[in-house]
Enzyme design. Structure first.
Site, mmCIF file in Angstrom:
data_model
loop_
_atom_site.group_PDB
_atom_site.id
_atom_site.type_symbol
_atom_site.label_atom_id
_atom_site.label_comp_id
_atom_site.label_asym_id
_atom_site.label_seq_id
_atom_site.Cartn_x
_atom_site.Cartn_y
_atom_site.Cartn_z
ATOM 1 N N LYS A 103 0.825 -1.188 0.000
ATOM 2 C CA LYS A 103 0.000 0.000 0.000
ATOM 3 C C LYS A 103 0.866 1.247 0.000
ATOM 4 C CE LYS A 103 -2.868 -2.672 3.058
ATOM 5 N NZ LYS A 103 -2.720 -3.047 4.468
ATOM 6 N N GLY A 104 2.190 1.046 0.096
ATOM 7 C CA GLY A 104 3.097 2.176 0.278
ATOM 8 C C GLY A 104 3.140 3.152 -0.877
ATOM 9 N N GLU A 136 7.227 2.565 -6.159
ATOM 10 C CA GLU A 136 7.474 2.040 -4.816
ATOM 11 C C GLU A 136 7.735 3.210 -3.868
ATOM 12 O OE1 GLU A 136 7.160 0.060 -2.593
ATOM 13 O OE2 GLU A 136 8.548 -1.625 -2.629
ATOM 14 N N ASP A 137 7.371 3.064 -2.606
ATOM 15 C CA ASP A 137 7.666 4.127 -1.638
ATOM 16 C C ASP A 137 9.148 4.136 -1.268
ATOM 17 O OD1 ASP A 137 7.415 1.695 -0.288
ATOM 18 O OD2 ASP A 137 6.176 2.483 1.338
ATOM 19 N N ASP A 185 14.870 -0.770 -0.203
ATOM 20 C CA ASP A 185 15.841 -0.985 0.872
ATOM 21 C C ASP A 185 16.804 -2.100 0.441
ATOM 22 O OD1 ASP A 185 17.127 -1.142 3.309
ATOM 23 O OD2 ASP A 185 15.468 -2.051 4.376
ATOM 24 N N LYS A 208 17.323 3.581 -0.224
ATOM 25 C CA LYS A 208 18.285 3.374 0.867
ATOM 26 C C LYS A 208 19.360 2.413 0.366
ATOM 27 C CE LYS A 208 15.353 2.106 4.238
ATOM 28 N NZ LYS A 208 14.853 1.885 5.628
ATOM 29 N N PHE A 251 15.275 3.284 9.828
ATOM 30 C CA PHE A 251 13.864 2.967 9.689
ATOM 31 C C PHE A 251 13.060 4.263 9.638
ATOM 32 C CE2 PHE A 251 9.611 1.732 11.174
ATOM 33 C CZ PHE A 251 9.319 0.844 10.153
ATOM 34 N N ASP A 261 5.220 2.613 6.406
ATOM 35 C CA ASP A 261 4.425 2.275 7.594
ATOM 36 C C ASP A 261 5.223 1.524 8.643
ATOM 37 O OD1 ASP A 261 4.517 -0.210 5.985
ATOM 38 O OD2 ASP A 261 3.160 -0.970 7.517
ATOM 39 N N ARG A 311 1.348 5.751 7.510
ATOM 40 C CA ARG A 311 1.421 5.983 6.063
ATOM 41 C C ARG A 311 0.860 7.351 5.706
ATOM 42 N NH1 ARG A 311 2.342 0.922 3.632
ATOM 43 N NH2 ARG A 311 1.290 -0.847 4.590
#
Ligand code: IMP
Ligand code: MG
Length: 187
Positions: A47-48, A103-104, A107, A135, A156, A163, A169
């Site tokens: 959902k990001g 994508e949010d 990583d 990141k 983080f 989220d 979010r």
């Protein structure tokens, strides 16, 4: 005090900066795909992707086809679990399509790599990644997104799609949460 001030001890990307990122990225995508002879398929990873994708689309001057996937790699905590699970698949045939995945945050890169491999296996013509946050310090697979909003250290983060246990979010900026909001055994 706003919910952003109550949740974040440090803001990395303000709301205004996010909107500026969306404008610049939208213009770059519009330029790069303007001569393509078929509509680009934009795939948001739920959902990001939601707040970022809706702002990004406002700045893309091309007709796009939209679809969504939900893949999970975090299982609710703050560290990627390594395994990637498809929770909701696409409704679109991707064979021969030019695709941008939204994508949010990237990583380790495992989630997006798995999605890219799947789309290519299904016959996608081209697959690029547009991420609000990168990141690179957390990377575990070889992957460089074509469109990156902002590179940040391997911490983080929360807000604007990112989220912790499905919360935060809806913050209008991105930053580091107060320690007491994150359970110790999740760190
Ligand atoms: P990756 O597979 O390690 O690249 O992780 C990608 C997914 O993990 C993203 O779609 C996010 O859902 C989640 N994620 C990675 N870093 C963060 C973070 O700092 N905060 C919240 N979610 C994160
Ligand atoms: Mg996510």
């Amino acid at each position: 005090m706003t919910k952003e001030e109550r949740s974040l001890k440090k803001v990395f990307v303000s709301h205004d900066e996010i909107l500026e990122i969306c404008r610049a990225m939208g213009e770059a995508i519009s330029r790069d795909y303007q001569d393509y002879d078929q509509p680009v398929l934009m795939i948001g990873l739920l959902k990001g992707c939601h707040p970022f994708m809706s702002d990004l689309l406002k700045h893309i001057d091309l007709l796009m086809e939209l679809d969504y996937m939900d893949v999970s790699s975090f299982f609710g905590g703050t560290k990627s679990a390594g395994e990637v699970q498809i929770i909701k698949d696409l409704q679109t045939q991707v064979d021969g399509r030019d695709i941008i995945i939204v994508e949010d945050v990237v990583d380790s890169g495992r989630t997006i790599k798995k999605v890219i491999d799947l789309l290519k296996f299904r016959g996608a013509k081209s697959v690029e990644v547009a991420t609000l946050i990168d990141k690179p310090g957390g990377r575990k697979v070889e992957l460089v997104p074509k469109y990156i909003g902002r590179e940040l250290p391997d911490e983080f983060l929360l807000g604007y799609g990112l989220d912790y246990k499905e919360m935060y979010r809806d913050l209008n900026c991105i930053g580091v949460p107060f320690d007491h909001l994150i359970e110790e055994n999740d760190e």
